[in-house]
Design a protein around this motif. Structure first.
Motif, PDB file in Angstrom:
ATOM      1  N   MET A   1       8.368  -2.952 -15.523  1.00  0.00           N
ATOM      2  CA  MET A   1       7.841  -3.698 -14.384  1.00  0.00           C
ATOM      3  C   MET A   1       6.458  -4.250 -14.735  1.00  0.00           C
ATOM      4  SD  MET A   1       7.118  -2.355 -10.475  1.00  0.00           S
ATOM      5  CE  MET A   1       8.837  -1.980 -10.147  1.00  0.00           C
ATOM      6  N   LYS A   2       6.268  -5.549 -14.542  1.00  0.00           N
ATOM      7  CA  LYS A   2       4.995  -6.180 -14.865  1.00  0.00           C
ATOM      8  C   LYS A   2       3.973  -5.959 -13.757  1.00  0.00           C
ATOM      9  CE  LYS A   2       6.625  -9.821 -17.963  1.00  0.00           C
ATOM     10  NZ  LYS A   2       6.628 -11.281 -18.235  1.00  0.00           N
ATOM     11  N   THR A   3       2.708  -5.993 -14.148  1.00  0.00           N
ATOM     12  CA  THR A   3       1.606  -5.817 -13.213  1.00  0.00           C
ATOM     13  C   THR A   3       0.805  -7.103 -13.105  1.00  0.00           C
ATOM     14  OG1 THR A   3       1.433  -3.456 -13.740  1.00  0.00           O
ATOM     15  CG2 THR A   3      -0.488  -4.500 -12.715  1.00  0.00           C
ATOM     16  N   ALA A   4       0.559  -7.544 -11.876  1.00  0.00           N
ATOM     17  CA  ALA A   4      -0.238  -8.749 -11.639  1.00  0.00           C
ATOM     18  C   ALA A   4      -1.492  -8.380 -10.858  1.00  0.00           C
ATOM     19  CB  ALA A   4       0.571  -9.783 -10.856  1.00  0.00           C
ATOM     20  N   LEU A   5      -2.643  -8.847 -11.327  1.00  0.00           N
ATOM     21  CA  LEU A   5      -3.907  -8.675 -10.619  1.00  0.00           C
ATOM     22  C   LEU A   5      -4.281 -10.013 -10.009  1.00  0.00           C
ATOM     23  CD1 LEU A   5      -7.055  -6.723 -11.711  1.00  0.00           C
ATOM     24  CD2 LEU A   5      -7.286  -9.054 -10.840  1.00  0.00           C
ATOM     25  N   ILE A   6      -4.547 -10.016  -8.702  1.00  0.00           N
ATOM     26  CA  ILE A   6      -4.803 -11.258  -7.978  1.00  0.00           C
ATOM     27  C   ILE A   6      -6.133 -11.152  -7.252  1.00  0.00           C
ATOM     28  CG2 ILE A   6      -3.943 -12.858  -6.222  1.00  0.00           C
ATOM     29  CD1 ILE A   6      -1.138 -11.581  -6.690  1.00  0.00           C
ATOM     30  N   THR A   7      -7.070 -12.044  -7.574  1.00  0.00           N
ATOM     31  CA  THR A   7      -8.336 -12.068  -6.847  1.00  0.00           C
ATOM     32  C   THR A   7      -8.190 -12.950  -5.598  1.00  0.00           C
ATOM     33  OG1 THR A   7      -9.245 -13.971  -8.075  1.00  0.00           O
ATOM     34  CG2 THR A   7      -9.622 -11.766  -8.992  1.00  0.00           C
ATOM     35  N   GLY A   8      -9.030 -12.677  -4.615  1.00  0.00           N
ATOM     36  CA  GLY A   8      -8.923 -13.425  -3.367  1.00  0.00           C
ATOM     37  C   GLY A   8      -7.578 -13.227  -2.700  1.00  0.00           C
ATOM     38  N   ALA A   9      -7.109 -11.983  -2.702  1.00  0.00           N
ATOM     39  CA  ALA A   9      -5.731 -11.701  -2.276  1.00  0.00           C
ATOM     40  C   ALA A   9      -5.607 -11.352  -0.798  1.00  0.00           C
ATOM     41  CB  ALA A   9      -5.162 -10.550  -3.110  1.00  0.00           C
ATOM     42  N   THR A  10      -6.687 -11.442  -0.030  1.00  0.00           N
ATOM     43  CA  THR A  10      -6.624 -11.029   1.363  1.00  0.00           C
ATOM     44  C   THR A  10      -6.178 -12.137   2.312  1.00  0.00           C
ATOM     45  OG1 THR A  10      -8.991 -11.493   1.601  1.00  0.00           O
ATOM     46  CG2 THR A  10      -8.347  -9.217   1.108  1.00  0.00           C
ATOM     47  N   SER A  11      -6.077 -13.359   1.821  1.00  0.00           N
ATOM     48  CA  SER A  11      -5.650 -14.467   2.684  1.00  0.00           C
ATOM     49  C   SER A  11      -5.180 -15.637   1.834  1.00  0.00           C
ATOM     50  CB  SER A  11      -6.807 -14.927   3.589  1.00  0.00           C
ATOM     51  OG  SER A  11      -7.868 -15.461   2.813  1.00  0.00           O
ATOM     52  N   GLY A  12      -4.620 -16.649   2.503  1.00  0.00           N
ATOM     53  CA  GLY A  12      -4.303 -17.916   1.858  1.00  0.00           C
ATOM     54  C   GLY A  12      -3.389 -17.804   0.660  1.00  0.00           C
ATOM     55  N   ILE A  13      -3.717 -18.557  -0.377  1.00  0.00           N
ATOM     56  CA  ILE A  13      -2.885 -18.632  -1.582  1.00  0.00           C
ATOM     57  C   ILE A  13      -2.755 -17.264  -2.244  1.00  0.00           C
ATOM     58  CG2 ILE A  13      -2.761 -19.585  -3.920  1.00  0.00           C
ATOM     59  CD1 ILE A  13      -4.120 -22.135  -2.769  1.00  0.00           C
ATOM     60  N   GLY A  14      -3.844 -16.517  -2.313  1.00  0.00           N
ATOM     61  CA  GLY A  14      -3.806 -15.211  -2.960  1.00  0.00           C
ATOM     62  C   GLY A  14      -2.846 -14.252  -2.290  1.00  0.00           C
ATOM     63  N   LYS A  15      -2.919 -14.179  -0.975  1.00  0.00           N
ATOM     64  CA  LYS A  15      -2.034 -13.276  -0.247  1.00  0.00           C
ATOM     65  C   LYS A  15      -0.583 -13.723  -0.357  1.00  0.00           C
ATOM     66  CE  LYS A  15      -1.207 -11.167   4.277  1.00  0.00           C
ATOM     67  NZ  LYS A  15      -1.560 -11.155   5.709  1.00  0.00           N
ATOM     68  N   ALA A  16      -0.330 -15.026  -0.214  1.00  0.00           N
ATOM     69  CA  ALA A  16       1.038 -15.541  -0.316  1.00  0.00           C
ATOM     70  C   ALA A  16       1.625 -15.256  -1.694  1.00  0.00           C
ATOM     71  CB  ALA A  16       1.062 -17.044  -0.033  1.00  0.00           C
ATOM     72  N   THR A  17       0.794 -15.377  -2.725  1.00  0.00           N
ATOM     73  CA  THR A  17       1.262 -15.113  -4.093  1.00  0.00           C
ATOM     74  C   THR A  17       1.550 -13.636  -4.292  1.00  0.00           C
ATOM     75  OG1 THR A  17      -0.049 -16.988  -4.899  1.00  0.00           O
ATOM     76  CG2 THR A  17       0.696 -15.376  -6.533  1.00  0.00           C
ATOM     77  N   ALA A  18       0.688 -12.789  -3.747  1.00  0.00           N
ATOM     78  CA  ALA A  18       0.915 -11.340  -3.851  1.00  0.00           C
ATOM     79  C   ALA A  18       2.231 -10.959  -3.195  1.00  0.00           C
ATOM     80  CB  ALA A  18      -0.245 -10.588  -3.197  1.00  0.00           C
ATOM     81  N   GLU A  19       2.512 -11.517  -2.027  1.00  0.00           N
ATOM     82  CA  GLU A  19       3.755 -11.208  -1.314  1.00  0.00           C
ATOM     83  C   GLU A  19       4.978 -11.682  -2.100  1.00  0.00           C
ATOM     84  OE1 GLU A  19       3.010 -13.160   2.367  1.00  0.00           O
ATOM     85  OE2 GLU A  19       1.885 -11.465   3.232  1.00  0.00           O
ATOM     86  N   LEU A  20       4.892 -12.887  -2.656  1.00  0.00           N
ATOM     87  CA  LEU A  20       6.039 -13.425  -3.384  1.00  0.00           C
ATOM     88  C   LEU A  20       6.310 -12.626  -4.658  1.00  0.00           C
ATOM     89  CD1 LEU A  20       8.262 -15.470  -3.764  1.00  0.00           C
ATOM     90  CD2 LEU A  20       6.584 -17.077  -4.696  1.00  0.00           C
ATOM     91  N   LEU A  21       5.259 -12.344  -5.431  1.00  0.00           N
ATOM     92  CA  LEU A  21       5.456 -11.592  -6.668  1.00  0.00           C
ATOM     93  C   LEU A  21       5.901 -10.157  -6.382  1.00  0.00           C
ATOM     94  CD1 LEU A  21       2.522 -12.804  -8.964  1.00  0.00           C
ATOM     95  CD2 LEU A  21       4.879 -13.641  -8.841  1.00  0.00           C
ATOM     96  N   ALA A  22       5.423  -9.591  -5.291  1.00  0.00           N
ATOM     97  CA  ALA A  22       5.881  -8.249  -4.900  1.00  0.00           C
ATOM     98  C   ALA A  22       7.376  -8.262  -4.632  1.00  0.00           C
ATOM     99  CB  ALA A  22       5.119  -7.772  -3.661  1.00  0.00           C
ATOM    100  N   ASN A  23       7.826  -9.299  -3.949  1.00  0.00           N
ATOM    101  CA  ASN A  23       9.261  -9.430  -3.670  1.00  0.00           C
ATOM    102  C   ASN A  23      10.072  -9.669  -4.939  1.00  0.00           C
ATOM    103  OD1 ASN A  23       9.991  -9.183  -0.790  1.00  0.00           O
ATOM    104  ND2 ASN A  23       8.457 -10.788  -0.501  1.00  0.00           N
TER     105      ASN A  23
END
Length: 250
Positions: A1-23
């Motif tokens: 399983m790969k690990t992704a680190l996302i800055t600015g992840a509490t809203s907007g593009i960062g949060k949407a990306t975190a949700e998609l990659l988590a899925n």
């Protein structure tokens, strides 16, 4: 399983990306300044995948170093770094600009990206694998009046991305530079110091991009076959023809 680190992840593009990659099965390290919001995002993502949170401001080198160094051993190998944290402040000509705004944009959009990348790149080079995604802007393609410092900071992201690619390709590390056009997030509300009515005018009369649209593009890039690198990707809403021109219905 790969690990992704996302800055600015509490809203907007960062949060949407975190949700998609988590899925999509990634383990996620969410990073942000607002601790209460960060912990809520972590709680939500933990229902989808293994999630870890780091509370720091990318503009503060000591905070960046301390936070990333504090990662447990089983979280230290970062496969994907998404440098999403950034900001825009003010929309005035240089002669009337506020130096605090300039510092915030240069420190967040440029120096913050460099600080985080410097902490992550050595591990990627050692493992000879990894993918760095930098979020630039169409503002890097065409400077506009009253946004000179913001445009300059995003042009710097383009240059840094190119330099990273030159330095890191031989180590098997991919670098992707993404230039979004008009995306409806908190971007304009922050730029206009919380003036929600003024922020709404930015997105009036056309359908802007959504954070999820950029997340889709990021996921496409990081999930491309190993022999494929998407080096640069510009994304406009269909109503936008270039950085300064949006065709509105009203």
């Amino acid at each position: 399983m790969k690990t992704a680190l996302i800055t600015g992840a509490t809203s907007g593009i960062g949060k949407a990306t975190a949700e998609l990659l988590a899925n999509q099965g990634y383990r996620i390290i969410v990073c942000g300044r607002r601790k209460d919001v960060l912990e809520q995002v972590k709680k939500e993502l933990s229902k989808l995948t293994e999630t870890f949170s780091l509370n720091f401001d990318v503009r503060n080198l000591a905070e960046v170093e301390n936070a990333i160094s504090s990662l447990p051993e089983n979280w230290k190998n970062i496969d994907v770094l998404i440098n999403n944290a950034g900001n825009a402040h003010g929309l005035e000509p240089l002669s009337e600009g506020k130096t605090d705004d300039w510092d915030a944009m240069i420190d967040g959009n440029v120096k913050g990206l460099l600080y985080v990348s410097k902490m992550i790149i050595p591990g990627m080079k050692e493992r000879k694998s990894g993918h760095i995604v930098n979020i630039s802007s169409v503002a890097a393609r065409q400077t506009y009046a009253n946004g000179v410092v913001y445009c300059a900071s995003k042009r710097a992201v383009d240059v840094i991305s190119e330099g990273m690619r030159l330095e890191l390709t031989e180590f098997g590390i991919k670098v992707t530079n993404i230039q979004p056009g008009a995306v409806e997030t908190d971007f304009s509300k922050i730029r206009f110091k919380g003036d929600e009515e003024r922020a709404k005018t930015v997105y009036a009369g056309y359908e802007p991009l959504k954070a999820e649209d950029i997340a889709d593009a990021i996921a496409y890039c990081v999930n491309a076959p190993s022999h494929v690198t998407i080096s640069d990707l510009t994304i406009y809403p269909s109503a936008q023809s270039e950085p300064r021109t949006i065709h509105r219905k009203v």
